[in-house]
Design a protein around this motif. Structure first.
Motif, short mmCIF file in Angstrom:
data_model
loop_
_atom_site.label_atom_id
_atom_site.label_comp_id
_atom_site.label_asym_id
_atom_site.label_seq_id
_atom_site.Cartn_x
_atom_site.Cartn_y
_atom_site.Cartn_z
N ASP A 1 10.58 -3.22 -20.06
CA ASP A 1 10.24 -1.84 -19.66
C ASP A 1 9.51 -1.71 -18.34
OD1 ASP A 1 8.27 -1.95 -22.62
OD2 ASP A 1 7.84 -2.84 -20.68
N GLU A 2 9.32 -2.81 -17.62
CA GLU A 2 8.67 -2.69 -16.32
C GLU A 2 9.42 -3.51 -15.28
OE1 GLU A 2 3.96 -1.87 -16.16
OE2 GLU A 2 4.52 -3.92 -16.64
N THR A 3 9.37 -3.05 -14.02
CA THR A 3 10.03 -3.76 -12.93
C THR A 3 9.11 -3.71 -11.72
OG1 THR A 3 12.05 -2.76 -13.77
CG2 THR A 3 12.23 -4.00 -11.72
N LYS A 4 8.77 -4.88 -11.17
CA LYS A 4 7.84 -4.93 -10.05
C LYS A 4 8.46 -5.70 -8.89
CE LYS A 4 4.14 -3.46 -12.48
NZ LYS A 4 3.27 -2.33 -12.17
N VAL A 5 8.29 -5.15 -7.70
CA VAL A 5 8.78 -5.80 -6.49
C VAL A 5 7.60 -6.50 -5.82
CG1 VAL A 5 9.76 -5.38 -4.20
CG2 VAL A 5 10.59 -4.06 -6.18
N VAL A 6 7.78 -7.79 -5.49
CA VAL A 6 6.71 -8.53 -4.81
C VAL A 6 7.23 -9.09 -3.48
CG1 VAL A 6 5.55 -9.15 -6.98
CG2 VAL A 6 7.23 -10.73 -6.01
N LYS B 1 0.83 -1.20 0.00
CA LYS B 1 0.00 0.00 0.00
C LYS B 1 0.87 1.27 0.00
CE LYS B 1 -4.08 1.72 2.36
NZ LYS B 1 -3.76 2.52 3.56
N VAL B 2 1.85 1.31 0.88
CA VAL B 2 2.68 2.53 0.95
C VAL B 2 3.54 2.64 -0.31
CG1 VAL B 2 4.65 1.64 2.27
CG2 VAL B 2 3.99 4.01 2.50
N ALA B 3 4.03 1.52 -0.82
CA ALA B 3 4.80 1.55 -2.07
C ALA B 3 3.88 1.96 -3.22
CB ALA B 3 5.42 0.19 -2.34
N GLY B 4 2.63 1.53 -3.15
CA GLY B 4 1.66 1.89 -4.17
C GLY B 4 1.40 3.40 -4.20
N GLU B 5 1.61 4.06 -3.07
CA GLU B 5 1.44 5.52 -3.03
C GLU B 5 2.67 6.24 -3.58
OE1 GLU B 5 0.54 6.45 1.07
OE2 GLU B 5 -1.17 5.08 0.98
N HIS B 6 3.84 5.75 -3.23
CA HIS B 6 5.07 6.50 -3.55
C HIS B 6 5.83 5.96 -4.76
CE1 HIS B 6 4.49 8.96 -0.05
NE2 HIS B 6 4.32 7.88 0.67
N ALA B 7 5.63 4.70 -5.09
CA ALA B 7 6.30 4.12 -6.27
C ALA B 7 5.32 3.17 -6.96
CB ALA B 7 7.57 3.38 -5.84
N PRO B 8 4.17 3.70 -7.41
CA PRO B 8 3.08 2.83 -7.89
C PRO B 8 3.47 1.94 -9.06
CG PRO B 8 2.65 5.14 -8.45
CD PRO B 8 3.84 5.13 -7.53
N GLU B 9 4.45 2.38 -9.86
CA GLU B 9 4.80 1.55 -11.02
C GLU B 9 5.67 0.36 -10.65
OE1 GLU B 9 6.51 4.42 -13.63
OE2 GLU B 9 4.63 5.55 -13.59
N GLU C 1 16.91 2.18 -12.95
CA GLU C 1 16.07 3.36 -12.75
C GLU C 1 14.87 3.01 -11.85
OE1 GLU C 1 14.53 4.37 -16.59
OE2 GLU C 1 12.82 5.46 -15.75
N HIS C 2 14.24 1.87 -12.13
CA HIS C 2 13.03 1.50 -11.39
C HIS C 2 13.33 1.11 -9.95
CE1 HIS C 2 10.98 0.47 -15.48
NE2 HIS C 2 10.98 1.76 -15.21
N LEU C 3 14.38 0.31 -9.76
CA LEU C 3 14.65 -0.16 -8.40
C LEU C 3 15.32 0.92 -7.56
CD1 LEU C 3 15.55 -3.76 -9.44
CD2 LEU C 3 13.62 -3.08 -8.01
N GLY C 4 16.15 1.75 -8.20
CA GLY C 4 16.72 2.88 -7.47
C GLY C 4 15.61 3.78 -6.95
N ARG C 5 14.64 4.02 -7.80
CA ARG C 5 13.52 4.88 -7.40
C ARG C 5 12.64 4.19 -6.36
NH1 ARG C 5 10.79 6.79 -12.45
NH2 ARG C 5 9.75 4.79 -12.39
N TYR C 6 12.36 2.89 -6.57
CA TYR C 6 11.55 2.15 -5.59
C TYR C 6 12.16 2.26 -4.20
CZ TYR C 6 9.75 -1.75 -2.88
OH TYR C 6 9.22 -2.50 -1.86
#
Ligand SMILES: Nc1ncnc2c1ncn2[C@@H]1O[C@H](COP(=O)(O)OP(=O)(O)OP(=O)(O)O)[C@@H](O)[C@H]1O
Ligand SMILES: [Mg+2]
Length: 400
Positions: free
Chosen positions: A237-242, A82-90, A131-136
């Motif tokens: 082009d996408e990176t998701k943390v689970v 939920k909190v990641a969905g607010e700040h790093a939704p992608e 880019e995605h994980l640094g930002r996450y």
């Protein structure tokens, strides 16, 4: 609630009013069995092409029923998503539904992505992962730290997400067992002399204890706490943390180090997976570029969040800000080393290495991983730049 199965999971979704997610029709459900801990199902509607993933926590690990684990770990997972969905939704799957009583999360199906660990073994590049994980990491860590959250709010949150049982698992497996003879430890036979050196190395153990103390006492931010390449689903082009079920308020460097340490493990394992010398050099060069870039993005995003959103009444020293980032880099190196040791000597091994069938070849690649881990643990306190840390990977040697 009872353990779901392929049939009851469909009734469950209907009973909870979630049919609109899939649309009416004859659905199909299949178990996803890659994980060891929770029940996962993919439920599809062939008529609409829509699908969801249902994750249920049982009071034990489904593959090892003797291994008891409280179901409120799913509440922890939900809080992070939920909190990641607010700040790093992608960078996280969308959560459609959460039920604390049933310990069930219904989320976006990421079938279009691959497990990063498996893909790295094959030399697949992920041009946007850094880019995605640094930002996450920058966003999830900054926005759950005291730099941003009001003091009382953070304390209340930390008290709610204590997660003591899963934390103890990590304390044991990452920081305690791999550095002394322990019945849970496993390693390839040819590594015996190197492992004995590690068991006898009190300077090394002192560093690990230092990190363990930080891990147990430093409630810096809500960390994922298992941010390895097997918890990352990615495509070009996408990176998701689970899978943030291990999360708690701990040291930020642990997430950074776990991810970077796993990139270093992929680098070491490529010793055996590379189809030829040229590709070995090329893939490793890409890996280390991505490694450095992850940190640079993290640093840039963390500092810009600090500038934008830290409370200037509370945190007003510029020098402290610089020092903060330097300290995170050192912590990342230390925690990254512990992650590598535990994957090579401890209980939880990774497919980067166990997929190498020939024992001598596997042990050679693993010895490179151990050599890099020892270089990191010897130097973590003195590190100043990410380039130095990447340099220690490059200097690593196959010891067998
Ligand atoms: N939203 C999703 N979409 C598609 N596949 C998923 C999704 N979430 C998880 N998976 C797949 O299921 C596997 C297990 O998921 P996850 O890691 O969340 O479960 P776990 O039981 O906690 O596993 P572990 O034993 O690694 O802790 C993942 O590695 C991935 O392959
Ligand atoms: Mg898990």
């Amino acid at each position: 609630m009872e353990a779901l199965n392929e049939r009851t999971v469909q009734d469950y979704l209907r009973r909870k009013g979630l049919s609109p997610l899939l649309g009416e029709g004859a659905w199909q459900a299949e178990p996803i069995t890659e994980g060891n801990v929770n029940l996962l199902f993919r439920v599809k509607n062939p008529a609409t092409g829509r699908s969801v993933v249902v994750k249920q926590a049982l009071p034990y690990a489904w593959r090892y029923p003797d291994f008891k684990m409280p179901t409120d770990r799913l509440k922890v997972e939900y809080a992070v998503l939920k909190v990641a969905g607010e700040h790093a939704p992608e960078q996280v799957p969308k959560v459609h539904f959460f039920d604390e009583n049933d310990a069930v999360i219904v989320m976006e199906d990421l079938a279009r992505h691959r497990e990063m660990r498996a893909a790295l073994r094959e030399g697949v590049r992920f041009p946007r992962a850094a880019e995605h994980l640094g930002r996450y990491m920058a966003r999830t860590l900054f926005y759950t730290s005291d730099l941003y959250l009001p003091s009382g709010e953070k304390k209340a949150w930390a008290a709610e997400l204590v997660n003591p049982v899963l934390r103890k698992v990590q304390e044991d497996l990452v920081f305690t067992q791999p550095y002394k003879p322990h019945p849970n430890n496993r390693y390839s036979r040819p590594l015996e002399p190197i492992v004995q050196e590690i068991y006898a190395d009190d300077a090394l153990r002192a560093e690990v204890h230092e990190l363990k103390e930080r891990y147990m006492t430093q409630a810096q931010a809500l960390i994922h706490n298992d941010l390895h390449t097997g918890s990352i689903l990615a495509s070009e082009d996408e990176t998701k943390v689970v899978d943030p079920e291990f999360a708690f308020f701990g040291p930020m460097g642990h997430d950074l180090g776990t991810y970077l340490g796993n990139l270093a493990l992929a680098y070491a394992a490529y010793e055996a997976h590379a189809p030829n010398e040229e590709e070995k050099r090329a893939f490793r060069a890409w890996l280390l570029e991505s490694f450095e870039e992850t940190w640079r993005v993290f640093e840039r995003e963390f500092l810009s969040a600090w500038e934008r959103d830290a409370n200037p009444e509370e945190w007003y020293s510029d020098r402290y800000r610089e020092r903060y980032l330097k300290r995170l880099l050192k912590d990342a190196a230390g925690f990254g080393a512990a992650e590598m040791f535990r994957r090579l000597i401890g209980m939880a091994h990774v497919s980067d290495f166990w997929s190498i069938e020939d024992e001598a070849e596997r042990a050679a690649a693993e010895s490179l991983g151990l050599d890099i881990a020892r270089r990191w643990i010897r130097s973590w306190r003195g590190l100043e730049t990410i380039e130095e840390l990447a340099g220690l990977v490059r200097e690593g040697r196959v010891l067998l």
